[in-house]
Design a protein around this motif. Structure first.
Motif, PDB file in Angstrom:
ATOM      1  N   SER A 243      43.126  32.657  26.481  1.00  0.00           N
ATOM      2  CA  SER A 243      43.871  32.490  27.660  1.00  0.00           C
ATOM      3  C   SER A 243      43.011  32.447  28.787  1.00  0.00           C
ATOM      4  N   TYR A 244      43.242  31.917  29.983  1.00  0.00           N
ATOM      5  CA  TYR A 244      42.482  31.885  31.174  1.00  0.00           C
ATOM      6  C   TYR A 244      41.556  33.145  31.296  1.00  0.00           C
ATOM      7  N   ASP A 245      42.343  34.246  31.297  1.00  0.00           N
ATOM      8  CA  ASP A 245      41.540  35.370  31.367  1.00  0.00           C
ATOM      9  C   ASP A 245      40.494  35.616  30.462  1.00  0.00           C
ATOM     10  N   ASP A 246      40.662  35.207  29.168  1.00  0.00           N
ATOM     11  CA  ASP A 246      39.709  35.274  28.302  1.00  0.00           C
ATOM     12  C   ASP A 246      38.380  34.407  28.814  1.00  0.00           C
ATOM     13  N   LEU A 248      37.495  33.613  31.734  1.00  0.00           N
ATOM     14  CA  LEU A 248      37.102  34.169  32.853  1.00  0.00           C
ATOM     15  C   LEU A 248      35.844  35.315  32.421  1.00  0.00           C
ATOM     16  N   LYS A 249      36.440  36.227  31.703  1.00  0.00           N
ATOM     17  CA  LYS A 249      35.458  37.238  30.975  1.00  0.00           C
ATOM     18  C   LYS A 249      34.245  36.930  30.235  1.00  0.00           C
ATOM     19  N   GLU A 271      47.831  26.068  30.430  1.00  0.00           N
ATOM     20  CA  GLU A 271      46.873  26.958  30.451  1.00  0.00           C
ATOM     21  C   GLU A 271      45.395  26.347  29.822  1.00  0.00           C
ATOM     22  N   TYR A 278      38.581  25.807  35.713  1.00  0.00           N
ATOM     23  CA  TYR A 278      37.743  26.996  36.134  1.00  0.00           C
ATOM     24  C   TYR A 278      36.396  26.498  35.474  1.00  0.00           C
TER      25      TYR A 278
END
Ligand code: OSB
Ligand code: MG
Length: 368
Positions: A243-246, A248-249, A271, A278
């Motif tokens: 995911s995007y959140d993964d 980012l982290k 996604e 990003y």
């Protein structure tokens, strides 16, 4: 987007050669081809890239069909959308199952692009007219790897990726480097190592690899950040980024310097594009991963890889890398190391209906 029907086709095709990783062999590829038709009679295509068994991610062809028929298609029936970017939020009420989601979401993108007479690459914001092609060598012997690399270089591929694991790393890569000292080369471990293998992994800094892909656990973020501090070779994450959140982290915590984006693994093109945007902002290069896929997914990958941040040759190869005959026409074809981005509407490839019939195992049509 007034959808009138969705057709699910399960197909099966033997690979030309077994695809070997430390996790096992893929000899036969099953896949799902989705056709979504609207009230104007325009059809968009998507492909489900889960495997027959859950070796790469937890999904399978059967779990994908379950998600599609029992959840995802009913959600679309109850909630009409007017743009494909709305699908991922709609599907977020259902946990994970990203490959099932991507199968249908990518078909919506193709349908949308076609009904606006626009190439999908343009709909997504793509800027490239051709994509540099890379290829994967997935075999268990250096002799076979050398012969395959030689063949692929003759075909024009610009970058080679080889599969490695603790039983096939230092001497295997030495052998390749002996014959191909300047080849743009990378190695994919598919989570074959543990942090306790640190010295083994460090030793691979000798080979001037473009990157090492997913050395540690498939669901890890933390340990890759320790590892990246200890080795010179850039780490590229594949399995860990769903995911995007993964993403980012992973970037924020310094777990990797490169990301492999796969549309299926992250749940669709929307996604995938968010991750791309990003990474582009952050100056992190991305490349488009492969899933031993058929032509529909190949076509979606080409559209995605036309975005400006895809600055490294990905696992985008000719249809004939894996298949005697693909299910699209024309087939994807690498020429002078490049794959041309289609300029006709949608994915820019047609379904080869005769070939689809030959490999068809099961079919269901859901009428809206
Ligand atoms: O780890 O990148 C991977 C294929 C299937 C599942 C996982 C991976 C792969 C590849 C790409 O290595 C092969 C390809 O389609 O070119
Ligand atoms: Mg990989």
């Amino acid at each position: 987007m007034k959808i009138t029907s969705i057709e699910l086709n399960v197909i099966e095709m033997p690979l030309k050669d077994p695809f070997l990783t430390h996790l096992g062999a893929v000899n036969i590829r099953e896949g799902i081809i989705i056709k979504i038709t609207n009230s104007d009679g325009v059809s968009g295509y998507g492909e489900g890239v889960a495997f027959s068994t859950p070796w790469y991610t937890e999904e399978t062809v059967k779990t994908s069909l379950h998600m599609l028929t029992d959840f995802l298609i009913p959600i679309l029936q109850k909630n009409p959308i007017d743009h494909p970017s709305q699908a991922s939020r709609l599907f977020s009420s259902l946990r994970r199952n990203n490959m099932a989601k991507a199968a249908i979401e990518t078909a919506l993108w193709d349908l949308y692009a076609k009904s606006h007479s626009q190439p999908l690459s343009k709909t997504l914001g793509g800027t490239r007219s051709a994509i540099p092609a890379g290829v994967v060598v997935a075999t268990d012997s250096a002799t076979k790897a050398l012969a395959q690399i030689d063949q692929y270089l003759q075909e024009g591929y610009q970058r080679v990726k080889v599969k490695i694991n603790p039983k096939q790393d230092y001497s295997f890569l030495s052998e390749i480097r002996r014959f191909f000292p300047d080849l743009p080369l990378m190695a994919d471990a598919n989570s074959a190592y543990k942090l306790t293998d640190l010295e083994r992994i460090k030793a691979l800094d000798d080979f001037n690899l473009l990157m090492i892909e997913q050395p540690l656990a498939y669901d890890d973020i933390l340990e890759h950040s320790f590892l990246q501090k200890e080795i010179k070779t850039p780490i590229c994450l594949d399995e860990s980024i769903c995911s995007y959140d993964d993403a980012l982290k992973a970037i924020e915590f310094g777990c990797c310097k490169v990301i492999n984006i796969k549309v299926g693994r992250v749940g669709g093109l929307y996604e995938a594009k968010r991750i791309h945007d990003y990474c582009f902002e952050q100056g992190v290069p991305v490349w488009c991963g492969g899933m031993i896929e058929f032509g529909i997914s190949r076509a979606h990958n080409i559209a995605l890889a036309s975005l400006p941040g895809f600055s490294i040759p990905g696992d985008i190869s000719s249809s004939n890398r894996f298949w005697e005959e693909d299910i699209i026409t024309p087939e994807v074809n690498v020429q002078n190391g490049l794959v041309a981005v289609p300029t006709s509407p949608g994915i820019g490839f047609k379904l080869n209906k005769k070939r689809l019939q030959e490999v068809l195992q099961w079919k269901e049509t859901i009428v809206f």
